[in-house]
Design an enzyme around this catalytic site. Structure first.
Site, mmCIF file in Angstrom:
data_model
loop_
_atom_site.group_PDB
_atom_site.id
_atom_site.type_symbol
_atom_site.label_atom_id
_atom_site.label_comp_id
_atom_site.label_asym_id
_atom_site.label_seq_id
_atom_site.Cartn_x
_atom_site.Cartn_y
_atom_site.Cartn_z
ATOM 1 N N ARG A 112 108.974 -28.120 33.572
ATOM 2 C CA ARG A 112 108.457 -30.218 33.405
ATOM 3 C C ARG A 112 108.355 -30.896 34.858
ATOM 4 N NH1 ARG A 112 106.001 -27.537 31.019
ATOM 5 N NH2 ARG A 112 105.370 -28.248 28.538
ATOM 6 N N SER A 127 102.166 -35.282 25.519
ATOM 7 C CA SER A 127 103.538 -34.881 24.901
ATOM 8 C C SER A 127 104.775 -36.093 25.789
ATOM 9 C CB SER A 127 104.019 -34.203 25.260
ATOM 10 O OG SER A 127 103.552 -32.680 24.346
ATOM 11 N N GLU A 174 108.266 -38.109 29.538
ATOM 12 C CA GLU A 174 107.478 -36.735 29.946
ATOM 13 C C GLU A 174 106.458 -38.535 31.273
ATOM 14 O OE1 GLU A 174 106.326 -32.728 28.382
ATOM 15 O OE2 GLU A 174 104.327 -33.624 29.898
#
Ligand SMILES: Cc1cc2nc3c(=O)[nH]c(=O)nc-3n(C[C@H](O)[C@H](O)[C@H](O)COP(=O)(O)OP(=O)(O)OC[C@H]3O[C@@H](n4cnc5c(N)ncnc54)[C@H](O)[C@@H]3O)c2cc1C
Length: 336
Positions: free
Chosen positions: A154, A230, A331
């Site tokens: 990520r 998420s 995130e």
């Protein structure tokens, strides 16, 4: 208002807004912003952003550079403004492997290298060959090789090492003709239950079905997908921290789900930490909540503001920290 341009459906206005459908538009916008001393935020599909209620004081530049060009031997150069899932559908339809498990991820092609999107055992870094971007610092276009993009979980050059420096205009992918679908992920294996010889299109279809069931596919009218996917990253921790988590949960370390993350560290599912700290599916805090089908997705249950989501975020981060000593990291990108 920026809210309608985001999957959360949250966010105030931008002082200035421009659509860039060509690379020339991108350059013109950067020059304009510099000349007027205005900050800039680059927007793709708005599926990984949380925009503040006060909006963004500056120029929001929406990237709409389109086009898919075949360069031969499974290579495609794709405009950053193309819809990611349309590209996946086209590639799987051509029998080209490498992105089938990334089916159904919302957003633009240009957004995928930013956080190295991943799902069901695949990451976009596996198929990206290079990224063409406008370097705002040097005022010129650059072709960044995969190594230069510094992809990791990520994270990449674009969101971690040099945030705001590069505006992605095209991404070059290399896919595998005749390649087998990637069926590494347990959820996917379970669902396919020993089915053999599936085509890439069939695998992508199953991935979209699983995502739909979890509210992780954008479906009109599904309140659970009014999110940014998420909301927390899976924390990567040392073995001793795993021991502390296990002790706090009164479990043996082997009973805490985890998998190797390199350098002797392990990745623990953030969803497990949330659930064991009392933040379960359907948890509601006014108009903000946790998806009824996916523990990691914070949702706008209807009329939520950025402040509502941030309050819930703080409650969860505080709760998990208190219970397990782990600090969860958000995130989606906070804008404004
Ligand atoms: C229901 C749902 C499910 C999701 N599932 C997943 C998943 O399984 N895996 C996963 O990894 N993510 C997932 N996401 C998150 C999101 O879809 C991805 O991160 C996606 O790639 C974001 O792309 P975007 O175009 O929407 O970017 P945006 O949300 O518009 O922007 C996100 C960030 O990327 C930057 N950015 C966007 N385009 C460019 C560009 N052209 N040049 C430079 N910077 C740019 C923005 O400035 C911002 O910092 C999900 C989101 C939702 C809503």
């Amino acid at each position: 208002m920026l809210a309608p341009l985001t999957t959360f459906g949250i966010g105030g206005p931008a002082s200035y807004f421009a659509d860039a459908t060509t690379e020339e538009d991108v350059v013109a916008a950067v020059i304009w912003a510099r000349e007027h001393g205005v900050r800039m935020f680059v927007l793709g599909g708005g599926s990984n952003v949380l925009v503040r209620d006060t909006g963004f004081r500056g120029l929001v530049l929406k990237i709409g550079v389109m086009g898919v060009e075949a360069c031969g031997d499974g290579c495609f150069e794709v405009g950053a403004g193309e819809v990611w899932d349309d590209f996946v559908e086209a590639m799987t339809g051509l029998g080209l492997a490498g992105v089938e498990c990334l089916a159904g991820i919302p957003g633009s092609v240009g957004g995928t290298p930013v956080q190295n999107v991943g799902a069901y055992g695949q990451e976009v870094a596996e198929t990206i060959e290079s990224v063409r971007a406008f370097d705002v610092s040097d005022g010129k276009f650059v072709a960044l090789s995969k190594a230069e993009c510094r992809f990791r979980y990520r994270e990449s050059l674009f969101n971690m090492d040099e945030p705001g420096r590069y505006i992605v205009t095209r991404v070059r992918f290399r896919l595998r003709a005749g390649g087998e679908p990637n069926l590494r992920y347990a959820d996917l294996q379970r669902r396919l239950g020993g089915m053999e010889g599936l085509t890439l299109t069939e695998v992508a279809k199953v991935v979209r079905e699983i995502r739909r069931e979890k509210g992780m596919l954008l479906v009109e009218g599904d309140a659970d997908c009014r999110s940014a996917g998420s909301f927390f990253k899976n924390p990567i921790i040392g073995e001793e921290m795993l021991g502390s988590i296990a002790a706090a949960a009164r479990l043996e370390a082997s009973k805490v789900p985890h998998w190797p993350a390199g350098d002797g560290r392990v990745k623990v599912p953030a969803a497990w930490l949330l659930e064991h700290a009392g933040f379960v599916k359907g948890y509601a805090d006014g108009p903000a909540g946790i998806s009824t089908r996916h523990t990691l997705a914070l949702t706008n249950r209807g009329g939520a503001t950025c402040a509502d989501i941030e309050r819930l975020q703080e409650r969860i981060v505080g709760g998990v920290k208190e219970r397990f000593g782990v600090t969860l990291v958000r995130e989606p990108v906070l804008v404004g």
